[in-house]
Write a protein that holds these residues in place. Structure first.
Motif, short mmCIF file in Angstrom:
data_model
loop_
_atom_site.label_atom_id
_atom_site.label_comp_id
_atom_site.label_asym_id
_atom_site.label_seq_id
_atom_site.Cartn_x
_atom_site.Cartn_y
_atom_site.Cartn_z
N LEU A 56 0.79 -1.33 -0.09
CA LEU A 56 0.01 -0.02 0.23
C LEU A 56 0.92 1.03 -0.27
N THR A 57 2.00 1.38 0.70
CA THR A 57 2.89 2.55 0.97
C THR A 57 3.33 2.50 -0.50
N SER A 60 1.21 4.25 -2.86
CA SER A 60 0.59 5.44 -2.60
C SER A 60 1.87 6.53 -2.80
N TYR A 63 1.21 8.85 -5.68
CA TYR A 63 0.81 9.98 -5.73
C TYR A 63 1.66 11.23 -5.21
N TYR A 64 2.54 10.82 -4.55
CA TYR A 64 3.58 11.91 -3.84
C TYR A 64 4.56 12.47 -4.86
N ILE A 77 -6.26 6.15 -8.39
CA ILE A 77 -7.15 5.44 -7.40
C ILE A 77 -7.49 4.17 -7.87
N VAL A 80 -4.45 1.88 -6.22
CA VAL A 80 -4.46 1.58 -4.83
C VAL A 80 -5.83 0.54 -4.72
#
Lengths: 428, 428
Positions: A56-57, A60, A63-64, A77, A80
Motif C-alpha cells: 500500500l505504501t 501510494s 501520489y507523492y 485510485i 490503490v
C-alpha cells in the motif's frame, strides 16, 4: 477467561471504578493473548500483514511523485484499489485475481468502447436508451455465466470485474469526451497495481498454495498412517491396563480429514495459477492431488468406524479375540508403514520404493485374517463376546482396499508429475 | 457429446468445411443444452441475472439525469461499483455486504480524514511521510485482524473495504483540497448504490438464505429417514430376488450430507443479516440449525457403514439372520418415521407431536434387539454366516442414540425459535 461482572450495587464509586478497571484490564489481556496465539499459530500471517502494508505504501508513492501524478492524475485510485483487492495470502490466489482483473478490464473496456461508439450513432436522445439496454443485457448475461461451475471456480472474479468495468466505461462515456484516454489510463493503473501486488507477494517470503496443497494431502495420508499404527496397540492393550487410549492425539488427527473436501478443491484451483513455480513446473497435475485427497477421505470414514470401537466399553478378550490379535496387528502396522511411506513420497516428490513391499505384506496378512475368519467354527460361544473383535477384524479387512487405491493414485501422481527416483537405490 | 474430429486428410476443401461446420454446430448445441440445463436446475438463477441487469440500469440512470449528475458528478462511479460488488444471490449475502460496505466506508472515511488533519500538521515535506506511515500501519493491522475467525466469518468484506477507503481517502487528501466534500460524496453514493442493490434484491422474488438453510437441514434429516425406511427392505429382501437394491436413489441421497458442513456454516452466518424476515423474526437461533446439521452428519457417517453392507455380496440368511430381521425392520421403520416427522417439523416450523411416540417405540425395539443379541447362544455356526447380519444389527443399535440426539436438538430448536403447536391436537 470469561469473568462475570462482580456485584457493585452497594459499593462506592471508587470501588466500582476499580472493579471495572480490573475487568477492562482482563479483557485487554485476553484480546492480547488471542492476538499472540493467532500470530504464533502461523507466523506467516504477520508477514502477510506487513507485506500488505508495504504494498500500500509503495502504491501510494505514485501520489507523492509529481511527474507520475501529472501523467495519470486521479485515475491513480485504480492502482490503490487493485492492490487492496488483488493482494491475497498465497501467490496462486494473488496471481489468479491479478490476471483475472487485468484481462477482464482490458476486454470489457474494449467492449464498453464499442458500445459507446454504437450509442453515439443513435443520436443524443437515443444514446442513454442504447447504453441502458446494453448495460442491462450484458450485466444479466455475464451474471448468468458466473453460475457455470467451470467459470465459477477459475474466472468468477474476472467476470465480476468484467461487469463492473463494462458498466463504468459505457456509462461514463455519456459524460466524458475522452473515453479512449480514460480507458487507457484505467488499464495502465490496474496493470501497475496488479504488478505491485504480485511482485510484493512473490518476492517477500512467498506462500505457494501448491506447496500447501501438497503438504495438506501428504499430512492427511500420514494422519491415517499414524492412526492405524497406533490403533492395534490402543485396542488390544485396552484390556490390560484398563485405560481408554482413545484420547491420544494421534488417534484423533484423522478427524480434520472428514470435512477437508472444499479446501482441497479450492487449493487445487488456485494452484493452477502458479504457472512457473520452481518445484512444480508447468502443467503440474493438481487434479490428481484432489483425487488422492478424495480416496484418503473415503478411507477416513472407515477409520472413523474403527475409532468408535475404541470408545466402546472395556472388553475382556476371549479365545477368539486373542486369535485375531496377531493378524490384525500385522495389518495395522503394515498399512501404517505403507501410508507413512506414501506421505513422505508425496512430500519429498520421490518415487516410493518400499511401498509395494508393504502392500504385498498387507495383502498376505489380510488373506490370513480372512481365511482365519472363514474357517473359524464357533462351538460354544456367546454372541456378544465374539462380535466386537470380529467387527474390528472385518473393518480392518475393509480398510485394506482403500489403502491399495490410495497407493495406486499416488503412483499415478508420481508418474504424471515425474517424481524423481531416489538415487541411493540400485535396482537389481 | 464429445465427438472426435473425423479424419479430413484426404478430403477436398468443401468436404472439410462441411465437417468443421458440423462440429461447430454440435458444439453450439452442446453449450446451448448446458445453458438450458443450468436454468432448468434452478430457475432463480435466471431471475437473479435479470435483477442484476435491472439494478445496473437503475443506477446508471443517475448519469443521464442532469440535476443529479450536477450535484454528485464523477463520484457516481462509486454507486455503480457498489451495485456490482454488493448484489448477491441471496438477501442475507446482499444485506451483509451492503451493511459492511456502508459501515466500513463511513468509519474509515472518518479515520482517513483524521489522519489527513494530523499529516497537514507535519508541514509540506512531512505530510507524505506521515501519510505513508499510517497507510502501512493501518493496512497491516486491519489485514491481520481479518485472520480472526470471528471477524472473518461476518466482517471480512467490511475490513477489506475499510483498508481500501482509508487508503484512498488519506492518499487522495494529499492532492485534493476539498477532502471533506469528496468523502461526503463518496459515502452518499455508496449508500445510494447499496440501497438500490438491497431494494432490488428484496422486492423482486427475493431468495432468503434463512429459508434455504432451513430447507437444507430439513431435507438432510429427511434423506436419512428415507434411507432408513428403505434399508431394511433392501437388505433383507436382497436374498429373495437376488437383485442388488443399493442403486435406488433414496439409498444414495444421504451422500451429499457427508460434505455439507461448510455450506451450512456459511448459510447460518449469512442468515443472521436477514434481520427482519417475516417468518423468522429477530434473533432467530441460526446456530442451532448448524448444531442439528452437525448431528445429522454424524448420523450419516454411520449410515454410510450400513450402505456398505448393502453393497457386499448376496448372502443367504441362516437362522440367526432371520431372527434379527423383525426387530431390525422395526428399528428402521420407526427411526425413518421419527426422522421424517422431525424434518417436516423443521420445514413447517411446528412443534412435532408424534416424534416422542416413535422415539419410545424405537427405544423398545432397540432393547429387544439388544437383549436378543446378548442372550443368543451360538451352538454350532460358522463365523462368516453370523457376522454380517450381526454387524448390521449392531450398527442399527449404534444409529439410535444419534437419532435421539437429533430429536433433542430439534426440540431445543423448536423451543428457542418458538415453533407453533399444531392447533388440531387437543392435549388430554
Amino acid at each position: 477467561m470469561n469473568i462475570a461482572a462482580p456485584s457493585t450495587e452497594n459499593a462506592g464509586p471508587f470501588t466500582r471504578a476499580c472493579v471495572w478497571h480490573k475487568l477492562l484490564a482482563n479483557k485487554v489481556v485476553e484480546v492480547a493473548e488471542k492476538i499472540k496465539k493467532l500470530g504464533q499459530d502461523d507466523p506467516r500471517r504477520i508477514v502477510h500483514s506487513l507485506k500488505v502494508g508495504l504494498a500500500l505504501t509503495l502504491v501510494s508513492l505514485f501520489y507523492y511523485i509529481q511527474p507520475l501524478y501529472d501523467h495519470i492524475g486521479e485515475n491513480l485510485i485504480w492502482a490503490v484499489m487493485t492492490v487492496v483487492l488483488v493482494f491475497e495470502f498465497s501467490v496462486g490466489a494473488t496471481l489468479g485475481k491479478g490476471l483475472n482483473r487485468m484481462l477482464a478490464t482490458f476486454s470489457s473496456g474494449a467492449l464498453g468502447f464499442g458500445v459507446h461508439y454504437l450509442a453515439t450513432l443513435a443520436g443524443e436522445k437515443g444514446e442513454p436508451i442504447v447504453l441502458g439496454f446494453f448495460v442491462a443485457i450484458i450485466g444479466a448475461t455475464v451474471t448468468f455465466v458466473r453460475f457455470f461451475p467451470t467459470m465459477k471456480t477459475r474466472y468468477d472474479y474476472g467476470l465480476l470485474i468484467f461487469i463492473l468495468t463494462f458498466t463504468l466505461v459505457s456509462v461514463s462515456s455519456y459524460r466524458e469526451d475522452k473515453v479512449l484516454r480514460m480507458a487507457h489510463q484505467r488499464v495502465t493503473t490496474i496493470i501497475m497495481g496488479s504488478f505491485i501486488a504480485i511482485v510484493t507477494c512473490i518476492c517477500i517470503r512467498p506462500i505457494w498454495i501448491g506447496e500447501e496443497l501438497q503438504n495438506l494431502v501428504a499430512n492427511n495420508i500420514e494422519k491415517l498412517g499414524n492412526f492405524l499404527q497406533g490403533f492395534s496397540g490402543a485396542y488390544f492393550k485396552i484390556s490390560e491396563d484398563g485405560q481408554p487410549l482413545s484420547d491420544k492425539p494421534f488417534l484423533q488427527g484423522y478427524k480434520s480429514l472428514l470435512t477437508s473436501k472444499n479446501s482441497e478443491e479450492t487449493m487445487a484451483n488456485l494452484a493452477r495459477w502458479e504457472l512457473w513455480h520452481y518445484r512444480f513446473g508447468f502443467c503440474h497435475p493438481w487434479k490428481q492431488y484432489v483425487k488422492v485427497g478424495t480416496l484418503t477421505r473415503q478411507c477416513a470414514y472407515k477409520i472413523d468406524a474403527l475409532n468408535n470401537y475404541l470408545n466402546s466399553e472395556i472388553q475382556t478378550f476371549n479365545e477368539f479375540g486373542c486369535k485375531i490379535q496377531d493378524p490384525s496387528t500385522k495389518i495395522c502396522s503394515e498399512s501404517g508403514k505403507a501410508l507413512r511411506e506414501l506421505a513422505s513420497a508425496v512430500k519429498k516428490m520421490n518415487q516410493s520404493t518400499s511401498v509395494n513391499a508393504h502392500i504385498e505384506n498387507l495383502k498376505i496378512a489380510t488373506e490370513n485374517l480372512k481365511s482365519m475368519l472363514d474357517t473359524y467354527h464357533l462351538k460354544d460361544a456367546k454372541l456378544q463376546d465374539v462380535i466386537p473383535p470380529a467387527e474390528v477384524a472385518l473393518t480392518l479387512i475393509d480398510v485394506v482396499p482403500c489403502i491399495v487405491k490410495i497407493a495406486d493414485a499416488v503412483h499415478e501422481l508420481a508418474s504424471l508429475a515425474h517424481f524423481k527416483t531416489p538415487a541411493t537405490r540400485v535396482s537389481p
